[in-house]
Design a protein around this motif. Structure first.
Motif, short mmCIF file in Angstrom:
data_model
loop_
_atom_site.label_atom_id
_atom_site.label_comp_id
_atom_site.label_asym_id
_atom_site.label_seq_id
_atom_site.Cartn_x
_atom_site.Cartn_y
_atom_site.Cartn_z
N GLU A 146 47.60 82.76 28.10
CA GLU A 146 46.58 81.75 27.78
C GLU A 146 45.43 81.74 28.78
O GLU A 146 44.30 81.39 28.43
N THR A 147 45.69 82.11 30.02
CA THR A 147 44.63 82.16 31.02
C THR A 147 43.56 83.17 30.59
O THR A 147 42.36 82.91 30.68
N ILE A 148 44.00 84.30 30.08
CA ILE A 148 43.07 85.34 29.62
C ILE A 148 42.39 84.90 28.33
O ILE A 148 41.19 85.12 28.16
N ILE A 149 43.12 84.25 27.44
CA ILE A 149 42.53 83.73 26.20
C ILE A 149 41.42 82.74 26.55
O ILE A 149 40.32 82.80 25.98
N ASN A 150 41.69 81.84 27.48
CA ASN A 150 40.67 80.86 27.89
C ASN A 150 39.47 81.55 28.52
O ASN A 150 38.33 81.12 28.30
N GLU A 151 39.69 82.59 29.27
CA GLU A 151 38.58 83.36 29.87
C GLU A 151 37.70 83.96 28.77
O GLU A 151 36.48 83.93 28.87
N MET A 152 38.33 84.50 27.74
CA MET A 152 37.55 85.06 26.63
C MET A 152 36.73 83.98 25.94
O MET A 152 35.56 84.20 25.59
N ARG A 153 37.31 82.80 25.76
CA ARG A 153 36.57 81.68 25.18
C ARG A 153 35.37 81.31 26.05
O ARG A 153 34.26 81.16 25.55
N GLU A 154 35.62 81.17 27.34
CA GLU A 154 34.58 80.77 28.27
C GLU A 154 33.45 81.82 28.36
O GLU A 154 32.30 81.47 28.61
N ASN A 155 33.79 83.08 28.16
CA ASN A 155 32.80 84.15 28.25
C ASN A 155 32.09 84.41 26.91
O ASN A 155 31.34 85.37 26.80
N GLY A 156 32.36 83.57 25.93
CA GLY A 156 31.60 83.63 24.69
C GLY A 156 32.02 84.69 23.69
O GLY A 156 31.22 85.08 22.84
#
Length: 93
Positions: free
Chosen positions: A80-90
């Motif tokens: 989920e940390t990586i999933i959230n990073e992808m969300r945050e990076n657009g």
């Protein structure tokens, strides 16, 4: 996996979001996609990541003739940390 002829990126996105309740991340290039794939699979080489994206059997990763890649996420099985990073990076579609 490679996109099936006759299906567009929009088709894959709609199926994931509307029919299967998933979330889609859109990468402009294989290079962008492999950066995240390697984060999910530490120790993987870029060459291995490209091969695994192109040959993905569960259809989470789909590559297109224009070089772009989508990642279809269904809420489990990935960090989920990586999933959230992808969300945050657009990268969300």
């Amino acid at each position: 996996m490679k996109a099936v002829k006759g299906y567009t990126k929009n088709d894959y996105i709609a199926i994931c979001q509307e029919e299967e309740g998933g979330e889609v991340f859109n990468f402009k290039s294989m290079d962008e996609a492999t950066q995240y794939f390697v984060k999910f699979m530490p120790g993987s080489l870029k060459k291995e990541a490209i091969a695994r994206i192109k040959n993905d059997t569960n259809c989470d990763w789909v590559s297109f003739e224009d070089g772009s890649v989508i990642f279809r996420y269904y809420g489990k099985g990935y960090d989920e940390t990586i999933i959230n990073e992808m969300r945050e990076n657009g990268y969300g579609a």
